[in-house]
Write a protein that holds these residues in place. Sequence first.
Motif, PDB file in Angstrom:
ATOM      1  N   ILE A 216      19.374  77.630  18.776  1.00  0.00           N
ATOM      2  CA  ILE A 216      18.479  76.948  19.711  1.00  0.00           C
ATOM      3  C   ILE A 216      17.027  77.336  19.443  1.00  0.00           C
ATOM      4  N   ILE A 217      16.766  78.612  19.181  1.00  0.00           N
ATOM      5  CA  ILE A 217      15.398  79.057  18.884  1.00  0.00           C
ATOM      6  C   ILE A 217      14.869  78.340  17.645  1.00  0.00           C
ATOM      7  N   ALA A 218      15.783  78.053  16.704  1.00  0.00           N
ATOM      8  CA  ALA A 218      15.397  77.370  15.468  1.00  0.00           C
ATOM      9  C   ALA A 218      15.430  75.850  15.610  1.00  0.00           C
ATOM     10  N   GLY A 219      15.556  75.355  16.833  1.00  0.00           N
ATOM     11  CA  GLY A 219      15.494  73.915  17.069  1.00  0.00           C
ATOM     12  C   GLY A 219      16.821  73.199  16.948  1.00  0.00           C
ATOM     13  N   GLY A 220      17.924  73.941  16.817  1.00  0.00           N
ATOM     14  CA  GLY A 220      19.244  73.337  16.717  1.00  0.00           C
ATOM     15  C   GLY A 220      20.073  73.627  17.955  1.00  0.00           C
ATOM     16  N   SER A 221      21.392  73.674  17.767  1.00  0.00           N
ATOM     17  CA  SER A 221      22.285  73.988  18.884  1.00  0.00           C
ATOM     18  C   SER A 221      23.661  74.350  18.349  1.00  0.00           C
ATOM     19  N   GLN A 222      24.397  75.085  19.146  1.00  0.00           N
ATOM     20  CA  GLN A 222      25.799  75.364  18.823  1.00  0.00           C
ATOM     21  C   GLN A 222      26.600  74.072  18.843  1.00  0.00           C
ATOM     22  N   ALA A 223      26.265  73.193  19.760  1.00  0.00           N
ATOM     23  CA  ALA A 223      26.978  71.915  19.867  1.00  0.00           C
ATOM     24  C   ALA A 223      26.879  71.131  18.559  1.00  0.00           C
ATOM     25  N   TRP A 224      25.746  71.174  17.903  1.00  0.00           N
ATOM     26  CA  TRP A 224      25.525  70.442  16.650  1.00  0.00           C
ATOM     27  C   TRP A 224      26.579  70.820  15.617  1.00  0.00           C
ATOM     28  N   TYR A 225      26.820  72.115  15.469  1.00  0.00           N
ATOM     29  CA  TYR A 225      27.806  72.578  14.489  1.00  0.00           C
ATOM     30  C   TYR A 225      29.214  72.143  14.867  1.00  0.00           C
ATOM     31  N   MET A 226      29.533  72.187  16.145  1.00  0.00           N
ATOM     32  CA  MET A 226      30.888  71.883  16.585  1.00  0.00           C
ATOM     33  C   MET A 226      31.156  70.380  16.569  1.00  0.00           C
ATOM     34  N   ILE A 227      30.137  69.596  16.890  1.00  0.00           N
ATOM     35  CA  ILE A 227      30.290  68.134  16.794  1.00  0.00           C
ATOM     36  C   ILE A 227      30.519  67.736  15.344  1.00  0.00           C
ATOM     37  N   TRP A 228      29.762  68.327  14.443  1.00  0.00           N
ATOM     38  CA  TRP A 228      29.892  67.980  13.029  1.00  0.00           C
ATOM     39  C   TRP A 228      31.269  68.343  12.483  1.00  0.00           C
ATOM     40  N   ASP A 229      31.812  69.486  12.911  1.00  0.00           N
ATOM     41  CA  ASP A 229      33.185  69.839  12.515  1.00  0.00           C
ATOM     42  C   ASP A 229      34.154  68.735  12.913  1.00  0.00           C
ATOM     43  N   GLY A 230      33.950  68.181  14.127  1.00  0.00           N
ATOM     44  CA  GLY A 230      34.835  67.120  14.612  1.00  0.00           C
ATOM     45  C   GLY A 230      34.644  65.822  13.862  1.00  0.00           C
ATOM     46  N   ILE A 231      33.404  65.476  13.544  1.00  0.00           N
ATOM     47  CA  ILE A 231      33.148  64.257  12.769  1.00  0.00           C
ATOM     48  C   ILE A 231      33.809  64.365  11.395  1.00  0.00           C
ATOM     49  N   ARG A 232      33.748  65.543  10.795  1.00  0.00           N
ATOM     50  CA  ARG A 232      34.385  65.722   9.494  1.00  0.00           C
ATOM     51  C   ARG A 232      35.918  65.718   9.614  1.00  0.00           C
ATOM     52  N   ALA A 233      36.434  66.089  10.799  1.00  0.00           N
ATOM     53  CA  ALA A 233      37.878  65.973  11.029  1.00  0.00           C
ATOM     54  C   ALA A 233      38.301  64.506  10.989  1.00  0.00           C
ATOM     55  N   VAL A 234      37.460  63.625  11.555  1.00  0.00           N
ATOM     56  CA  VAL A 234      37.743  62.190  11.468  1.00  0.00           C
ATOM     57  C   VAL A 234      37.723  61.752  10.007  1.00  0.00           C
ATOM     58  N   ASP A 235      36.741  62.240   9.253  1.00  0.00           N
ATOM     59  CA  ASP A 235      36.669  61.901   7.823  1.00  0.00           C
ATOM     60  C   ASP A 235      37.955  62.292   7.099  1.00  0.00           C
ATOM     61  N   TYR A 236      38.466  63.470   7.443  1.00  0.00           N
ATOM     62  CA  TYR A 236      39.691  63.914   6.780  1.00  0.00           C
ATOM     63  C   TYR A 236      40.858  62.983   7.111  1.00  0.00           C
ATOM     64  N   LEU A 237      40.989  62.642   8.385  1.00  0.00           N
ATOM     65  CA  LEU A 237      42.093  61.770   8.789  1.00  0.00           C
ATOM     66  C   LEU A 237      42.038  60.420   8.077  1.00  0.00           C
ATOM     67  N   LEU A 238      40.837  59.899   7.927  1.00  0.00           N
ATOM     68  CA  LEU A 238      40.708  58.591   7.285  1.00  0.00           C
ATOM     69  C   LEU A 238      41.087  58.630   5.805  1.00  0.00           C
ATOM     70  N   GLY A 239      41.141  59.814   5.259  1.00  0.00           N
ATOM     71  CA  GLY A 239      41.562  59.938   3.869  1.00  0.00           C
ATOM     72  C   GLY A 239      43.060  60.128   3.698  1.00  0.00           C
ATOM     73  N   ARG A 240      43.783  60.182   4.819  1.00  0.00           N
ATOM     74  CA  ARG A 240      45.242  60.358   4.759  1.00  0.00           C
ATOM     75  C   ARG A 240      45.922  58.988   4.784  1.00  0.00           C
ATOM     76  N   LYS A 241      46.829  58.789   3.842  1.00  0.00           N
ATOM     77  CA  LYS A 241      47.504  57.496   3.733  1.00  0.00           C
ATOM     78  C   LYS A 241      48.403  57.205   4.928  1.00  0.00           C
ATOM     79  N   GLU A 242      48.818  58.274   5.645  1.00  0.00           N
ATOM     80  CA  GLU A 242      49.727  58.062   6.779  1.00  0.00           C
ATOM     81  C   GLU A 242      48.995  57.556   8.029  1.00  0.00           C
ATOM     82  N   VAL A 243      47.671  57.669   8.040  1.00  0.00           N
ATOM     83  CA  VAL A 243      46.897  57.419   9.262  1.00  0.00           C
ATOM     84  C   VAL A 243      46.371  55.990   9.311  1.00  0.00           C
ATOM     85  N   ASP A 244      46.563  55.365  10.458  1.00  0.00           N
ATOM     86  CA  ASP A 244      45.993  54.049  10.723  1.00  0.00           C
ATOM     87  C   ASP A 244      44.566  54.260  11.227  1.00  0.00           C
ATOM     88  N   GLU A 245      43.588  53.868  10.443  1.00  0.00           N
ATOM     89  CA  GLU A 245      42.189  54.144  10.769  1.00  0.00           C
ATOM     90  C   GLU A 245      41.719  53.432  12.027  1.00  0.00           C
TER      91      GLU A 245
END
Length: 730
Positions: A216-245
Amino acid sequence: MIKKYRNLNKIIFIFFWVVLLKANKANAQKEYDVVRNNWIEFSDAPNAMYHYFAQQAYALLNKRGAAIKDIRSLQGWQNRQQHIRKSLADLAGSFPRKTILNAKTVRTINKRGYRIEHIVYESQPGFFVTSSLYIPNGQPKKKMPAIIYCSGHASEGYRSAVYQHVILNLVKKGFIVFAFDPVGQGERLEYFNAAAGKSTVGGPVDEHSYAGAQAIIAGGSQAWYMIWDGIRAVDYLLGRKEVDEQRIGITGRSGGGTQSAYIAAFDERIKAAAPECYITNFTRIFQSIGPQDAEQNLGDAVFHGIDHADLLLVRAPRPTLMITTTRDMFSIEGARETAKEVSGIYRAYNKNDNFNMVEDDALHASTQKNREAMYAFFQKHLNNPGNANDEKTDTLTTQELQVTETGQVAISLKSETVFSLNRKHGDQLEQQLKGSRNSHNLHLVNAVQSARKLSGYEPPRQMNEPVFTGRFQRDGYTIEKYFLQGEGNYIMPYLLLKPDKPGHKALLYLHPSGKQTDAGEGGDMEWFVKKGFTVLAPDLIGVGEMGPGVFEGDSYIKGVSYNVWFASMLVGRSIVGVRAGDVARLARLLQQKENAQEIYALAKKEMTPVLLHAAAFDSAIRNIALIEPYTSYRAIVMNRFYNPAFIHSTVPGALTAYDLPDLAASLAPRKLLIAHATDGAGNESEPEETAEDFAIIKTAYQHKNVGGQLRIIPGKPTGNYADLYWEWIK
């Protein structure tokens, strides 16, 4: 027998002597009290800081509520959605470019009816996320719906028995479930002590807030890191052939409710979202439990008119389910108010069935009723009909659920952390500041302007009359007791030490432990009084008689409430900014009421940033002494184990535009003493570590040919500052 009685008498004597000493100490403390125990009107004074930020939040939220009530059409709601998207993007800041996930299936566990693939992926290069993909057995050629499961604040992450029960029920109903560890939990402890087998800073919320404050002092947030982890989780799922996007959902309880709400608000690829035991509204949060850990606070959200409801409004008309309990710590009334508001946009879209709220009579817990409502919700909206009953599930062993070889990415993979990534960001900000400092005069002007804005400083516009509450005499001077209204509807108790023959010099004396700390006979304040100074020592908001208050919050680290700091940030203010405004107010009081023609100001330890800000904003403070200051905000961000006591003296986002040495440099040609500076951990700073910070200040004084007005004293304090003070005032 005689010896026995002698010993007994000795014990009794010592006991009464200790009692007497304690009583004398208590009486000595009481003589410095201005309002405590005697003024019923101010019996709640220690809670003033929290209440002041809460009042500002209510005003901002009422303004937001009025704007929502004016929406009458679908176009109006769509305009609101555009505003929310822009605001959330501004609050979060830019996410990094997507890099290769480098996802690896570490091992596979086969169970009856499903298998678990344990996976490690990199949401950012070197930032490893431990996760598990639960895949039902069945039709391999048919793509299946997938649900991302976000964990609440359980140390073990998604391995918690409660979370496993939900995950395995969803798997039984034909959903692929992708569960990942949030930072600071499960196999992603960021302060892991291998010898102790646990975090060195505390549980999950402490892990989040300790590193989150630096972000936060550096202009960011803890939430930023955790949201991005989740967005990349969606990216991973979309790369799985078993998953309906087209059939991706997300859910999670408590902290997992926070994550699922935020991730779904930022990622439009998520069709159905069911945050559990989190959504309420900020008004009820401020009224009840107060703002919570760093992951739940995205920048100055309330200041920008963002509330919990906006995380759901922005998703409309995509399916959303609020899962609540009536005795949750997250106010059920706030949840109902939010549900009522959100239902309006779904009606406008003519998609009433896409939004619902379910509640059960329970504490902050998972209940059968709520679980079954969630199963049915995903079955309906992800087109996967079936039995919505809650069923018994397997009990998986710790070994079966372990992803990495050692059980921690810090050891197995030498993973990056929020701290290490934010430190790199801090390096980039420092390089930007260095570049700006090349244009010396312009940079200092801009730095002070930025500090005013980022700290939320408000100059004193009105001066009320101080209220006199008592006086007592000492040899050569008197101590008078007053209080003065501060920036808001709160008071500042202060001591006024007046020599029998006062001159025209006055000293503001700021101590982080309060006005009484150095007020005793033979103390530092007396030294100045006997040199002819009128000394004013206040209890600023949150200090002494004005604090710290009952609000500790869930991130109470080494006696410091990070949560009240988060509260200030949410409304676009800072504790430093409010205190700096009150210091300027007290300087004006000395000029107007005590005929002070020359104002000195001295601050110790974590009160030094307050004085730096006040002096940079108000030229009335002509002579400044910083005793045992930490050198810079950079020193906190760059230090993995910093001192939590410093957090209240920091400004969110400061390093994006300025640092403390810039404010010190702006004081030239005023007289400035800096003695016994420390690093971000509060330890004696190494010369090479402070050289860069001090160079900024020295350059400014040399630039104005007033090098003699600056004195920097390195090393450890000796305990006797008389020689230092004399050199400063002469």
